[in-house]
Write an enzyme that holds these catalytic residues in place. Structure first.
Site, PDB file in Angstrom:
ATOM      1  N   GLU A 159       1.781  -8.179  -3.444  1.00 14.71           N
ATOM      2  CA  GLU A 159       1.115  -6.918  -3.093  1.00 14.71           C
ATOM      3  C   GLU A 159       0.106  -6.607  -4.198  1.00 14.71           C
ATOM      4  OE1 GLU A 159       2.457  -2.534  -1.396  1.00 14.71           O
ATOM      5  OE2 GLU A 159       3.899  -4.167  -1.591  1.00 14.71           O
ATOM      6  N   GLU A 197      10.347   1.722  -8.043  1.00 15.03           N
ATOM      7  CA  GLU A 197       9.731   2.159  -6.794  1.00 15.03           C
ATOM      8  C   GLU A 197      10.660   3.077  -6.017  1.00 15.03           C
ATOM      9  OE1 GLU A 197       7.498   0.206  -2.917  1.00 15.03           O
ATOM     10  OE2 GLU A 197       8.879  -1.029  -4.078  1.00 15.03           O
TER      11      GLU A 197
END
Length: 915
Positions: free
Chosen positions: A487, A763
């Site tokens: 990502e 996260e």
């Protein structure tokens, strides 16, 4: 007397290669002796010595020392000027209470030099390999070597200046006569390549041999330009299917002689011994394929193995030299330990989750031996390295030995997010002094540290440290969401909520303002809708869609940068992007609020959301979107006023009031209850000023407190609520609940990761479960700064320091002690100088259970502070005063609030279970 310690041009990190013909000038003041206070600037004098002209001096009656206009005519491409400044100040002597005035000493000379300001300044063209670089689009491109030998004309008797202007379609390293040019990593960086392409300017004077043969050589890898990007398999060749370099070396003689070497058809090309170098998968280096001293030999070294290059079209994107500093190696970390896993794999633990790569100083292996290094952030519960969260990224660097000693090996064109490295094929402990033989190189955009915080609680200090590490790891060329898996993208929502923390911790204005230019470019491609990630490489997965919180970055982040830097030009430059979002991009319903049929990311990553459904939030996404819409429309009215757009200001102010009324009708009862009845819903209405009466505010404050107590002080917010929940509690007279929530250690909470060894911000609130297993969801990372946005509250509420005037010309000093904390220190390095606020609580012997708040404040020269301290009693001892520069101290009677507050436990719950 104040002294000038540094000059700065625009937001540029050095002044070399500035993309501006009339660069504004700022200067920083040193700390003043304690005998002086209230120092203010009344005049400044600037001396400018230009290459083609005499020394010119300008005296200006002005208190401004931040971003003052360039004096005189504009500079030309390549032109260099030397600048110094002195200032006249007025101050008070503390002992005599008498005012004085006088001039400071001159600052040191600072140099500013323009880059290539127009397309016509470029004679170079992009060059690439003339052969096919990959057999099919699923293969990575093998890096390429380019070289060009040259000799200076005989008329050059001595060098005056030498500059290399260089960029690449890919990422590059350049060499002159075997010496590396600069120390940049992953240059030229990742931008929206179709719109803007960065180039670097290097001073290479010391590398040129004036009296013999020279060689300019460059290695290029695919980088972000042609490499695989994105998740779900990703996509290659997003910007092009071949690598290229464009370089222009300019050498000036002391007698006015000029000489250029430009990339053109005369160059030669060869395949690199690096077989592949991918951002996600890592680098494969085959030492057997080395090309001798390819970057230092003369033309006699070129043989039939070097091919001619092909010339490409000049880039259509705008070429620019960045203000922001480059990515560099900023720190070296030694291993903390090496251990074996249950399966017998060897693991190197660096003790800190970081972003960068390995450096091995010495390694000797047999011919054809292979060594691989697999990087990961955590160890899994089975004792093996935790690679599952990496998804489709391999994160493996590999060496194939030539049988010769390998010296100072490090991968060149990749980076990893890791704490642990699994080593296969070699035991690092066999090398002498293995702790220094293998090290981790920490890499990020090399911005300066500006903000610091420390308090009496070591877990909070670690939380703050973790936020700093996560920012460093995710500010590599652009602000990304994570640095390790497949990502690593510039998600707009993440930096929107972390912006106030980012601009306080590090000098990130230049980097973020340049990224916003990419946002504006790509927004214009999508009818006013900012992509969710910029640069946008996700169209093949998610077509661009309007989203609140994420799209609102185009208004909120420029405002944050303006408050931090005082740079009004950021607002001017981004204004059309802001207006485009509100006037075209937001998908509205008939009443002007968001279309309720559009699904919103909203309070993304609510801790109650299932592992595979991170968007399943307890707070209605449209409510979040509408609250943000009222806020950013109000902000737009303020921005319009600041830049002199009075008509637009009146329009947006009227629209904001209309939207506020609509929001109240739709979501808020007359008593102050809010639809959704969640921590995030109440926090938004309080912080964004969406409540119309005192009665509504009282009810919302009470309801928010109840939601926090019922949650037993554990976090119940996602992306939208997390940055503001503690602020909402503070503003609603629930400070003790805010401290209690901050100090909670059970999951989900800010301190839970700290209790199980986190060294960066995660996260998810539960990226690792209490039993040591990794969250089962596909999307989990151990290095995301978004939830670390809480550190802004540490700075402005616990520490008590926030700007009142853009650029920190004035600041509010209002620490709010609470909880079990007994002291805190916060400091900020502004363009004017250092702010510092320190407080501590000491027992007051004259009052039972009373305390004395000892406050120590340093205000930099040319600044003022508004000091507001609430004593938590009847207010008789409150402090509310304005002070000028210098050091100030107070001792204030202080009554701590009752501690600890109690949770609300259901009657069926055993009160003894840790509530």
């Amino acid at each position: 007397m104040a002294e000038i310690t540094a000059l700065r041009f625009e937001q540029h990190s050095t002044g070399l290669g500035i993309q501006c013909s009339s660069p504004r000038i700022s200067w920083t003041f040193s700390a003043i002796d304690d005998s002086i206070c209230d120092w203010t600037q009344s005049q400044y004098e600037i001396s400018v010595c230009r290459e083609a002209g005499p020394l010119v001096e300008f005296i200006v009656d002005s208190p401004t020392s931040c971003l003052v206009p360039w004096p005189g005519g504009p500079l030309q491409s390549r032109e260099r000027a030397h600048v110094r400044v002195r200032v006249c100040g007025i101050w008070m002597d503390r002992a005599t209470k008498r005012k004085h005035s006088g001039w400071s000493a001159w600052s040191s000379w600072a140099t500013v030099e323009c880059s290539l300001l127009s397309r016509q300044d470029w004679n170079a063209v992009p060059i690439s390999s003339s052969s096919v670089q990959a057999s099919h689009e699923d293969e990575p491109l093998r890096p390429l070597l380019f070289r060009r030998s040259f000799e200076l004309p005989a008329i050059f008797t001595s060098l005056h200046r030498a500059r290399l202007y260089i960029t690449a379609m890919g990422v590059y390293r350049a060499y002159i006569n075997g010496s590396r040019v600069g120390d940049h990593e992953m240059a030229p960086g990742w931008t929206s390549y179709r719109h803007r392409l960065a180039y670097q300017v290097f001073d290479v004077h010391s590398l040129i041999n004036p009296n013999c043969n020279n060689v300019l050589s460059i290695e290029v890898a695919e980088g972000w330009f042609a490499g695989r990007l994105g998740f779900s398999g990703g996509k290659r060749n997003v910007y092009g299917n071949c690598m290229a370099v464009m370089a222009q070396l300019e050498v000036d003689g002391i007698g006015g002689e000029k000489f250029q070497v430009t990339s053109d058809s005369s160059w030669k090309c060869h395949r690199s011994p690096i077989m592949s170098s991918e951002i996600y998968n890592g680098e494969l280096y085959d030492a057997r394929a080395e090309v001798g001293d390819w970057n230092s030999h003369g033309p006699q070294y070129l043989d039939e193995n070097w091919e001619k290059v092909s010339v490409l079209e000049f880039p259509s994107a705008r070429l620019y030299a960045p203000n922001a500093p480059p990515a560099r190696v900023t720190e070296y970390l030694a291993p903390q330990k090496i251990f074996s896993t249950p399966s017998g794999r060897l693991i190197v633990d660096f003790g800190q989750n970081l972003v960068g790569k390995l450096l091995v100083h010495s390694m000797t292996l047999p011919l054809d031996a292979m060594v691989s290094f697999t990087h990961a952030e955590v160890m899994d519960i089975d004792g093996e390295i935790g690679t599952r969260p990496l998804r489709g990224a391999k994160c493996v660097d590999t060496i194939i030995s030539s049988g010769q000693a390998l010296v100072d090996w490090t991968p060149k064109y990749t980076f990893h997010g890791f704490r642990y490295v699994q080593v296969d094929g070699w035991d690092p402990r066999t090398a002498p002094y293995w702790r220094t033989n293998i090290r981790a190189l920490v890499i990020h955009t090399d911005f300066g540290r500006t903000g610091r915080f420390e308090c009496s609680n070591p877990l909070i200090n670690q939380l703050h440290k973790n936020a700093c590490w996560s920012m460093r790891g995710n500010f590599l060329s652009l602000p990304t969401d994570c640095p390790q898996r497949d990502e690593r993208l510039g998600w707009t929502g993440d930096i929107q909520i972390f912006g106030p923390s980012a601009t306080f911790l590090y000098d990130s204005t230049a980097m973020l303002s340049e990224w916003l230019e990419d946002v504006a470019c790509e927004q214009s491609d999508y009818h006013g809708v900012p992509p969710l990630v910029v640069p946008n490489i996700l169209d093949h997965v998610w077509p661009s869609m309007p989203q609140a919180v994420w799209g609102d970055v185009v208004i909120i982040l420029p405002w944050t940068l303006y408050l931090s830097s005082g740079d009004r030009d950021i607002l001017y430059r981004q204004y059309s992007s802001m207006a485009m979002w509100l006037d075209q991009g937001v998908r509205r319903g008939k009443d002007g609020l968001w279309d309720p049929q559009l699904w919103q990311l909203g309070d993304w990553l609510d801790p109650q959301a299932p592992p595979d459904e991170p968007g399943d939030c307890r707070t209605n996404g449209t409510l979040v979107a509408d609250a943000y819409l009222v806020y950013v429309t109000s902000l737009m009215a303020n921005i319009s006023t600041i830049i002199g757009r009075d008509t637009e200001s009146a329009h947006y102010r009227q629209e904001a009031q209309l939207l506020r009324n609509l929001f109240q009708e739709r979501y808020i009862t007359s008593s102050g209850l809010v639809v959704g009845d969640s921590q995030t819903a109440y926090s938004l209405t309080i912080v964004f000023g969406l409540l119309s009466t005192k009665e509504q505010l009282s009810m919302a404050s009470s309801q928010l407190a109840d939601r926090v107590r019922i949650a037993k002080f554990r976090v119940a917010t996602g992306f939208a609520g997390t940055p503001i929940i503690l602020r909402a509690l503070t503003e609603s007279d629930n400070l003790s609940l805010a401290y209690r929530m901050l100090l909670e250690e059970r999951c989900p909470s800010w301190l839970y990761p700290i209790t199980i060894g986190a060294t960066t911000v995660w996260e998810r609130w539960d990226s690792m479960l209490p039993d040591g297993s990794i969250n089962p969801g596909e999307m989990t990372s151990f290095n995301h700064y978004a939830l670390g946005s809480v550190v802004a509250w540490l700075h402005d509420t616990v520490g008590g320091l926030r700007p009142l005037e853009a650029g920190w010309k004035s600041a509010l000093v209002s620490p709010k002690p609470g909880g079990s904390l007994t002291h805190a220190t916060v400091s900020y390095k502004s363009v004017y100088g250092h702010w510092r606020c320190t407080w501590k609580l000491v027992p007051d012997g004259d009052r039972d259970e009373g305390m004395t708040l000892c406050l120590d404040l340093v205000v930099p020269p040319n600044c003022q502070a508004v000091v507001q301290i609430q004593t938590a009693e009847d207010g008789a001892d409150d402090v509310d005063e304005r002070v000028g520069s210098g050091r100030h101290q107070w001792k204030i009677p202080f009554s701590p609030r009752p501690w600890p507050p109690q949770a609300t436990a259901p009657f069926i719950t055993n009160p003894g279970q840790g509530l």
